[in-house]
Enzyme design. Structure first.
Site, PDB file in Angstrom:
ATOM      1  CG  HIS A 157     -14.743 -10.644   4.516  1.00 42.43           C
ATOM      2  ND1 HIS A 157     -15.056 -11.941   4.855  1.00 42.43           N
ATOM      3  CD2 HIS A 157     -13.433 -10.484   4.811  1.00 42.43           C
ATOM      4  CE1 HIS A 157     -13.974 -12.520   5.344  1.00 42.43           C
ATOM      5  NE2 HIS A 157     -12.975 -11.657   5.332  1.00 42.43           N
ATOM      6  N   GLY A 184      -8.273  -6.596   4.462  1.00 45.91           N
ATOM      7  CA  GLY A 184      -9.161  -6.651   5.616  1.00 45.91           C
ATOM      8  C   GLY A 184      -8.628  -7.429   6.808  1.00 45.91           C
ATOM      9  CG  MET A 209      -2.979  -6.977   9.622  1.00 45.50           C
ATOM     10  SD  MET A 209      -1.284  -6.710   9.190  1.00 45.50           S
ATOM     11  CE  MET A 209      -1.405  -6.224   7.505  1.00 45.50           C
ATOM     12  CE  LYS A 249      -3.673  -0.468   2.604  1.00 45.34           C
ATOM     13  NZ  LYS A 249      -4.192  -0.693   3.966  1.00 45.34           N
ATOM     14  CB  CYS A 281       5.025 -41.818  -9.577  1.00 47.28           C
ATOM     15  SG  CYS A 281       5.726 -43.070  -8.495  1.00 47.28           S
ATOM     16  CE1 TYR A 309       7.466 -40.138 -14.489  1.00 46.07           C
ATOM     17  CE2 TYR A 309       9.335 -40.646 -15.920  1.00 46.07           C
ATOM     18  CZ  TYR A 309       8.427 -41.026 -14.935  1.00 46.07           C
ATOM     19  OH  TYR A 309       8.465 -42.278 -14.402  1.00 46.07           O
ATOM     20  NE  ARG A 357      -6.105  -4.692  -2.802  1.00 45.18           N
ATOM     21  CZ  ARG A 357      -6.628  -4.603  -1.596  1.00 45.18           C
ATOM     22  NH1 ARG A 357      -5.863  -4.521  -0.546  1.00 45.18           N
ATOM     23  NH2 ARG A 357      -7.922  -4.601  -1.427  1.00 45.18           N
ATOM     24  CB  SER A 364       9.256 -43.860 -10.814  1.00 42.21           C
ATOM     25  OG  SER A 364       8.194 -42.994 -10.480  1.00 42.21           O
ATOM     26  NE  ARG A 384      -5.265   3.467   3.900  1.00 44.80           N
ATOM     27  CZ  ARG A 384      -5.274   3.645   2.575  1.00 44.80           C
ATOM     28  NH1 ARG A 384      -4.653   4.676   2.024  1.00 44.80           N
ATOM     29  NH2 ARG A 384      -5.888   2.777   1.813  1.00 44.80           N
TER      30      ARG A 384
HETATM   31  P1  ADP Z   1      -7.511  -2.302   3.904  1.00 34.84           P
HETATM   32  O1  ADP Z   1      -6.094  -2.652   3.830  1.00 34.84           O
HETATM   33  O2  ADP Z   1      -8.304  -3.165   4.797  1.00 34.84           O
HETATM   34  O3  ADP Z   1      -8.124  -2.096   2.555  1.00 34.84           O
HETATM   35  P2  ADP Z   1      -7.208   0.542   4.094  1.00 34.84           P
HETATM   36  O4  ADP Z   1      -6.007   1.023   4.794  1.00 34.84           O
HETATM   37  O5  ADP Z   1      -7.140   0.547   2.617  1.00 34.84           O
HETATM   38  O6  ADP Z   1      -7.573  -0.881   4.655  1.00 34.84           O
HETATM   39  O7  ADP Z   1      -8.414   1.415   4.591  1.00 34.84           O
HETATM   40  C1  ADP Z   1      -9.726   1.040   4.341  1.00 34.84           C
HETATM   41  C2  ADP Z   1     -10.509   2.166   3.801  1.00 34.84           C
HETATM   42  O8  ADP Z   1     -10.427   3.295   4.627  1.00 34.84           O
HETATM   43  C3  ADP Z   1     -10.048   2.668   2.462  1.00 34.84           C
HETATM   44  O9  ADP Z   1     -10.530   1.913   1.421  1.00 34.84           O
HETATM   45  C4  ADP Z   1     -10.650   4.053   2.433  1.00 34.84           C
HETATM   46  O10 ADP Z   1     -11.978   3.993   2.008  1.00 34.84           O
HETATM   47  C5  ADP Z   1     -10.580   4.459   3.862  1.00 34.84           C
HETATM   48  N1  ADP Z   1      -9.425   5.346   4.032  1.00 34.84           N
HETATM   49  C6  ADP Z   1      -8.153   5.023   4.288  1.00 34.84           C
HETATM   50  N2  ADP Z   1      -7.379   6.105   4.314  1.00 34.84           N
HETATM   51  C7  ADP Z   1      -8.164   7.154   4.061  1.00 34.84           C
HETATM   52  C8  ADP Z   1      -7.960   8.543   3.933  1.00 34.84           C
HETATM   53  N3  ADP Z   1      -6.742   9.066   4.044  1.00 34.84           N
HETATM   54  N4  ADP Z   1      -9.006   9.309   3.654  1.00 34.84           N
HETATM   55  C9  ADP Z   1     -10.232   8.778   3.513  1.00 34.84           C
HETATM   56  N5  ADP Z   1     -10.504   7.477   3.611  1.00 34.84           N
HETATM   57  C10 ADP Z   1      -9.491   6.658   3.892  1.00 34.84           C
HETATM   58 MG    MG Z   2      -7.693  -0.870   1.253  1.00 35.51          MG
END
Ligand code: ADP
Ligand code: MG
Ligand code: MG
Length: 938
Positions: free
Chosen positions: A487, A110, A112, A30, A895, A915, A369, A828, A101
């Protein structure tokens, strides 16, 4: 402290990007991509990344020390963000709010924690209200912050907040968060603050710096939360330092109706189609609202929106009014986003998964990503990108995860059966494929039932990261809430698991374990079928068929064949399996087990007749020192035995001969069928391997039936079974040890093979002697084999082309492979037994502790699934080297079950084997893995 001056904080955005995409290991995916996007000139809110090294230090030196080490760097970085935004963290008149984040080098969606709107307290709240004049927005941000911080940092259970929110909504008789006004939200906030006080015993922290460090601490800590650990295990993510922490200026998708937040894929992550910009958004929302299934998300494009409406039975009028696309609602922002989509795809040369927010009409990019995708999408996208000139063939081959191909090789519903099935409802086609199984309502039950060998469909209102264990074992997943990016949908696609999401008509009652769909009630254990490609949900189990192997799948396989060196064979015992495997691209049979052939129909009777007298015959041979059966008869007759004994001895020999005579044509027919299916491809046939007791009935009823068939007393059968009992059958009388005791069985099998080969032109049999540990075993069996071949050749006046070799599956064989290679034309590696004997793990008993061994890292993987390269691999390497010394150019293969496992395939490529051989459905996986091994030069 050595690391005192170490750079642990990197800036991004605001005109100063210290990182780039190549720095994933240090900045996490990220963080690296935020810096990269900012460098590309995309609108990224400024911020900074605390490195994965900082996380590593956090675990090594502890939180106090690491925070002391970074504090100056964090202060400086904060100043950068403040000047870039013109706001001040924690201060009037224009307070800066932050998001904190997580983000590791490998994406773990999702898993962490994230905290948004950090920096709010009564003072900054007031300042923001004064500045924006939008009290509702500020209160909405504040209650979100308390909830997230409370949950993630303070450990206040999520439901405490949910209850408070639901209570206020209920009192006001509204359904959506957006229906609450500023005053309602103030009530919610006071309840939230009270809940925090009650559960933690302390007031909610108001100091912004304190909030920041507590959040950073929580994110570092979340690297080792149970669900993150489980996710890394399931996805085989290893060797990372930890998570980075991204601290970023907030932008607000919840600041009104000119604001929004969304997620998007540059191509369809289910099919890979590049038809339109695929994604979802919500107006006046923040963060996870889109994926949490709180409101029904809207589509990005008009085209997507119309398709969605059609599939959901939403009229065009309703769609336009209630769920307009971003393209319609905010055309200018849409155009900008669509431009960014193209820019990012060209830049990363792969399908991207984007997160964005629109703050009062201004677009911000929050993440990009490489998007998770189904296997179908992976092959489609890889082949499309080659066509579009963005990547070359080799890259395309490397882009597809071999294990994921499994999804494409597995069945889909039989069309007619599906049409006839009772369709309950249609949800969203979240992850394709067909699944049939018994209904369960919890991940826990799913895990327990699957251990019991049941196929289950996991039914949840919505899933959360705690459910991943159950999702992993389920055949399919059904949710009643959430969209295509929920999710459940994202995780299922990653796992290649069939998933129907957001089936709103499916009402699940966890308490009574009932699923009600439009008046029909199903209970736990009832059968349910899901079509993850259409979203259809059916009652009962629906028949499935094999998939199509053409199109982009065929293209990728062709490319794989172009670049691999290792050949791929299959393990098959029947003409049907052989034909399936050839369709999947098998280049021969690497292991044809003959024991299954003895079980069918009348064969088992003949074989049991043989077993009944085999020991008697052997004893007679030993007594008279003769091996030929004719000579044995003569010896009995002239030995002066009592009449009764002579009669029974001659009867035993006759029965032995008769049984062999009956088995011969049956075996010949088996081999003829297999050789025909192979159309000239080589076929390694393994001579009889399992211990004889496996062919006998163990229960009284079966023994009685056998006694009647054989014309003996049940007690005789019982005595026979008892005499064949072994304490450790896997190390007992089996493999070539049977051929040593009963050479006529070897001769009969070889005759059947040779006569079949004579009958089917172009057959290439390779006769494999199992469980050899000492060269003499092989030499003695080989004498019998060669004599039999010569007999068939003489009788038919032909020359057969038959190789004779052995399985290397006893450690002693690997260690004396030079001697063995003097006799063997091929090896084999039978890695199942080699693992069993090499590690000393009984395959039948190891399940009790191997799970713990893998969990505790004693072994990296279950050695019966992924070859233990260090130990068993070393035995193989020794076997290969010694074998080649004695016989340069000796043909080498594997095998065991491992033959279709990508890491093992790469290892075998490295050893220079000729193989690998694996089950028919794994053949394409092995072909691709072999190509990847060749391309990555392993
Ligand atoms: P994950 O790794 O679980 O996707 P993120 O770090 O991407 O978590 O955060 C989840 C969500 O939080 C992002 O998709 C975004 O919508 C919101 N978010 C994160 N940073 C910001 C920010 N600087 N401003 C506004 N929303 C944010
Ligand atoms: Mg995200
Ligand atoms: Mg074996």
């Amino acid at each position: 402290m050595a690391g005192k001056s170490k750079k642990l904080v990197y800036l991004f955005g605001g005109g100063n990007n210290e990182g780039d995409a190549s720095m994933r290991a240090l900045l996490g995916g990220k963080g690296a991509n935020l810096a990269d996007m900012a460098s590309l000139g995309l609108p990224v809110p400024p911020g900074f990344t605390l490195t994965t090294e900082a996380c590593d230090l956090y675990y090594k030196v502890g939180r106090e020390q690491i925070f002391a080490m970074v504090s100056k760097q964090v202060d400086d970085a904060l100043k950068h963000v403040e000047s870039a935004t013109g706001k001040t963290f924690g201060k009037d008149p224009n307070p800066l709010l932050l998001s904190v984040r997580s983000g590791a080098a490998a994406s773990m969606p999702g898993m962490m924690d994230t905290v948004l709107n950090l920096g709010l307290n009564p003072d900054t709240v007031q300042a923001m209200v004064a500045r924006t004049g939008n009290e509702r927005f500020v209160m909405d941000s504040y209650r979100r912050f308390i909830q997230m911080f409370g949950d993630v940092v303070l450990g206040v259970p999520h439901h405490n907040f949910e209850h408070a929110l639901e209570a206020v909504k209920a009192a006001k008789k509204v359904k959506l968060d957006t229906d609450l006004d500023a005053d309602d939200l103030k009530v919610v906030i006071s309840h939230y603050l009270a809940a925090v006080k009650k559960t933690t015993g302390k007031a909610f922290p108001e100091n912004p710096m304190e909030q920041l460090y507590a959040a950073v601490n929580a994110v570092f800590g979340s690297w080792n939360n149970p669900r993150a650990i489980k996710y890394r295990q399931l996805n085989d993510i290893r060797g990372l330092l930890g998570t980075a922490v991204n601290v970023q200026a907030m932008v607000f998708g919840n600041s009104g109706t000119n604001s929004a937040t969304g997620v998007a894929f540059t191509r369809d992550p289910s099919t890979g189609a590049n038809r339109y910009f695929y994604g979802e958004y919500l107006i006046n929302a923040q963060g996870e609202d889109v994926v949490a299934g709180i409101r029904t998300p809207q589509q990005i494009t008009l085209k997507g929106s119309r398709e969605w409406a059609k599939s959901q039975g939403v009229s065009e009028t309703e769609r336009k009014a209630m769920y307009p696309s971003l393209q319609e609602a905010m055309p200018k922002v849409f155009a900008e986003l669509d431009g960014i989509r193209q820019k990012l795809e060209t830049h990363y040369r792969d399908m991207q998964d984007l997160e964005f927010t629109i703050d009062d009409g201004r677009l911000y990019m929050l993440q990009t990503r490489n998007g998770k995708r189904t296997a179908a999408a992976a092959v489609q996208i890889a082949t499309d990108l080659v066509k579009e000139g963005l990547i070359d063939e080799k890259t395309a081959v490397l882009r597809v995860d071999p294990s994921a191909l499994d999804q494409l090789l597995h069945p889909v519903f039989v069309k007619k059966a599906e049409e006839a099935a009772e369709r309950l409802t249609v949800g969203l086609p979240a992850s394709p494929g067909a699944a049939t199984g018994q209904i369960v309502f919890s991940a826990e039950t799913a895990e327990i039932w699957s251990v019991l060998g049941r196929k289950v469909i996991l039914c949840r209102t919505e899933t959360s990261p705690e459910d991943i264990g159950g999702m992993a074992v389920a055949k399919g997943i059904l949710t009643s809430r959430g969209g295509m990016t929920s999710h459940a949908a994202v995780v299922a696609r990653g796992m290649g698991k069939c998933c129907v999401a957001g089936a709103g008509d499916a009402i699940m009652d966890y308490k009574t374990k009932r699923l009600c769909v439009k008046g029909k009630t199903l209970k736990e254990g009832d059968w349910l079928s899901l079509n993850g490609s259409t979203g259809a949900v059916y009652a009962g189990s629906v028949e499935t068929v094999d998939p199509q192997l053409t199109g982009p799948f065929g293209v990728i396989m062709k490319l794989a064949d172009k670049y691999r060196r290792l050949k791929v064979r299959t393990n098959a015992d029947t003409p049907h399996d052989a034909a399936v495997a050839v369709k999947f691209g098998a280049e021969g049979i690497g292991l044809c087990r003959t024991e299954h052939m003895f079980f069918e129909g009348s064969r088992i009777v003949a074989f049991r007749r043989l077993i009944l007298v085999a020991e008697t015959v052997k004893k007679l041979k030993d007594r008279f020192g003769v091996s030929d059966l004719k000579a044995l008869e003569a010896a009995c007759k002239t030995a002066g035995m009592p009449a009764k004994e002579l009669e029974s001895s001659l009867r035993a020999i006759a029965q032995y001969k008769q049984a062999l005579k009956e088995l011969l044509p049956l075996q010949r027919k088996d081999f003829t069928g297999i050789f025909k299916a192979l159309k000239g491809l080589p076929c390694t046939v393994r001579l009889l391997d399992p211990p004889l007791h496996e062919f006998l009935p163990q229960d009284a009823a079966g023994q009685l039936e056998m006694a009647n068939q054989m014309g003996v007393k049940p007690a005789d059968v019982k005595a026979l079974v008892a005499s064949l009992h072994e304490f450790n059958p896997m190390l007992g009388h089996r493999g070539c040890r049977l051929g040593m005791s009963y050479p006529e069985v070897t001769a009969m099998q070889v005759r059947a093979i040779c006569e079949a080969a004579a009958a089917v032109k172009g057959s290439k049999p390779e006769i494999m002697v199992p469980l050899v540990g000492a060269v003499k075993e092989l030499a003695m069996q080989k004498t019998i084999i060669q004599a039999t071949i010569a007999e068939v050749e003489a009788a038919r006046k032909i020359k057969l082309n038959v190789l004779i070799g052995t399985m290397i599956e006893v450690p002693r064989a690997a260690m004396t492979a030079d001697e063995i290679a003097e006799e063997a034309e091929f090896f084999s590696f039978g890695t199942n037994d080699l693992t069993q004997m090499g590690c000393g793990f009984s395959r039948d008993d190891a399940a009790k502790f191997l799970g713990d061994y893998v969990r505790d890292g004693i072994y990296d993987y279950d050695p019966f699934q992924v070859l233990d390269q260090k130990g068993i691999g070393r035995l193989m390497e020794t076997g290969v080297n010694l074998g080649r010394q004695a016989r340069p150019g000796i043909k080498l293969g594997i095998c065991g079950e491992h033959g279709g496992e990508p890491k093992t395939v790469a290892f075998c490529h490295g050893l220079g084997l000729d193989y690998v051989s694996c089950s028919p459905y794994r053949v394409p996986i092995a072909r691709l893995a072999a190509a990847q091994a060749a391309l990555s030069g392993k």
